[in-house]
Design a protein around this motif. Sequence first.
Motif, PDB file in Angstrom:
ATOM      1  N   ALA A 193       0.784   5.613 -22.719  1.00  0.00           N
ATOM      2  CA  ALA A 193       1.081   5.403 -21.300  1.00  0.00           C
ATOM      3  C   ALA A 193       1.988   6.488 -20.741  1.00  0.00           C
ATOM      4  O   ALA A 193       2.126   6.619 -19.522  1.00  0.00           O
ATOM      5  N   THR A 205       3.957  -6.393  -6.273  1.00  0.00           N
ATOM      6  CA  THR A 205       4.936  -5.306  -6.103  1.00  0.00           C
ATOM      7  C   THR A 205       5.664  -5.450  -4.773  1.00  0.00           C
ATOM      8  O   THR A 205       5.740  -4.507  -3.995  1.00  0.00           O
ATOM      9  N   ARG A 249       6.751  -3.405 -16.240  1.00  0.00           N
ATOM     10  CA  ARG A 249       7.258  -2.048 -16.027  1.00  0.00           C
ATOM     11  C   ARG A 249       7.790  -1.893 -14.599  1.00  0.00           C
ATOM     12  O   ARG A 249       8.858  -1.307 -14.373  1.00  0.00           O
ATOM     13  N   ALA A 293      -5.842   2.381 -17.300  1.00  0.00           N
ATOM     14  CA  ALA A 293      -4.792   1.385 -17.103  1.00  0.00           C
ATOM     15  C   ALA A 293      -4.118   1.060 -18.425  1.00  0.00           C
ATOM     16  O   ALA A 293      -4.719   1.151 -19.497  1.00  0.00           O
ATOM     17  N   ALA A 341       0.551   4.590 -10.741  1.00  0.00           N
ATOM     18  CA  ALA A 341      -0.095   3.999 -11.918  1.00  0.00           C
ATOM     19  C   ALA A 341      -1.605   4.148 -11.778  1.00  0.00           C
ATOM     20  O   ALA A 341      -2.129   4.366 -10.678  1.00  0.00           O
ATOM     21  N   ARG A 393      -2.052   3.746  -6.710  1.00  0.00           N
ATOM     22  CA  ARG A 393      -2.947   3.618  -7.860  1.00  0.00           C
ATOM     23  C   ARG A 393      -4.044   4.670  -7.740  1.00  0.00           C
ATOM     24  O   ARG A 393      -4.733   4.753  -6.718  1.00  0.00           O
ATOM     25  N   GLY A 420       0.784   5.880 -17.252  1.00  0.00           N
ATOM     26  CA  GLY A 420      -0.672   5.841 -17.315  1.00  0.00           C
ATOM     27  C   GLY A 420      -1.189   6.726 -18.431  1.00  0.00           C
ATOM     28  O   GLY A 420      -0.531   7.681 -18.838  1.00  0.00           O
ATOM     29  N   THR A 439       1.809  -3.922 -16.789  1.00  0.00           N
ATOM     30  CA  THR A 439       2.147  -3.149 -15.592  1.00  0.00           C
ATOM     31  C   THR A 439       3.241  -3.830 -14.780  1.00  0.00           C
ATOM     32  O   THR A 439       4.192  -3.187 -14.317  1.00  0.00           O
ATOM     33  N   GLU A 440       3.135  -5.148 -14.635  1.00  0.00           N
ATOM     34  CA  GLU A 440       4.101  -5.856 -13.787  1.00  0.00           C
ATOM     35  C   GLU A 440       5.506  -5.800 -14.378  1.00  0.00           C
ATOM     36  O   GLU A 440       6.491  -5.639 -13.647  1.00  0.00           O
TER      37      GLU A 440
END
Length: 446
Positions: free
Chosen positions: A367, A424, A401, A394, A415, A431, A384, A398-399
């Motif tokens: 990532a 968010t 982070r 992906a 991301a 994205r 990413g 993610t959330e």
Amino acid sequence: MAKSKTQFSCAACGNVTSKWSGRCEACGEWNSISEESPLSAGPSAASLGHAKGRSIPLTDLRTEEVPPPRTTSGLAELDRVLGGGLVPASAILVGGDPGIGKSTLLLQAAARFADSGLKTLYVSGEEARAQVRMRAQRLDLTKAPVQLAAETNLRDILTTLEAEKPQLAIIDSIQTMWSDTVGSAPGSVSQVRAAAHELTSFAKRRNMAVILVGHVTKDGQIAGPRVVEHMVDTVLYFEGERGHQFRILRAVKNRFGPADEIGVFEMTGNGLAEVLNPSALFLSDRGTPSPGSVVFAGIEGTRPVLTELQALVAPSPHSQPRRTVVGWDGGRLAMILAVLEARCGIPFTGLDVYLNVAGGMKINEPAADLAVAAALPADTVVFGEISLSGALRAVGQTENRLKEAQKLGFTTAIAPKGGKAPTTEGMALKRMGDLTTFVGDVFGAG
């Protein structure tokens, strides 16, 4: 009965050969092969005749086992890495570079476990008891009810453990232990294997937890045969750079908890202090952001950690440009540079590239690819994975982070597309689907 033959083994990789040589054929290490007597073999099947063994009880997968009880040390970072605390009858192997603080960490842990009610025995094979007492005095641990011994004879240590019946034994280190049943020098492959086997088996039989300290090779792997890592329940690595005060305790194997979990400590004059918010510590020395500096939102085990990546590209005076990496995979950097050159038209011919992970942190997850390729404003984090085609893939959690970045005041994140859309609120999330779009949007180039 056949006569046992002398054999030679490599101390670096454990490869066994029938003759000595200056260089190991398996791992290429020089001057690592030593002579040793083979372990005695048990009785053959023919000599056992028609004797039968006992029947083994069997269960099915629906059998419910009671979760093992755990004893917490009070060191939250250590308990986190162990999976919630110390499990009885567990065997733990702790490795790390010389002088990194392994003995300090384990002496502090021994004192905490002893204060919590565990009968604890600390056996030092590298230092005299007076030296260990001096360290305990410096760490203000002299009042802790820890029993101390300085011994390397495995038979004497096992006899003492049998008589004292501690609930936790710390052996510092496994490379200094020697068994009189093995005809080789202390630290050899056979001695390390025999000592680890005896101590681990004793711990299982007597319901005693044992922590073994292991030396590491120049490649960062625990010295001795890899079978030792298979014998124990948990393998921990204590990492850090001599020039930094940060230390990372990382679980690479854990039968009683999640692997890849980390605990963060800071080396102070009074020993190791816990760091409950690693992200704030790793970014505390970050000055005014400059080109080549980026904050990466990573995941270590179950915890999100923000770290700063620093990159420098300069003209090379050499015919072969240098690629120097600290804290990340050098092969991965070469791949990212190739993708940037082939897919985005950014040339690196004739340029030296330097990459550093600030604070002595080591990053292993892919990532970090997008962060390595970026240099972003101060209020932006990025993460990413980059594929060879230039597509952005992906990554997980993610959330988590984004929440960690938002907690430290970051307002923008970049991301890859794909996966579940995270919540968010209060943070701008960009994205992107491929590296070309990323370079064009962020740097104004295509």
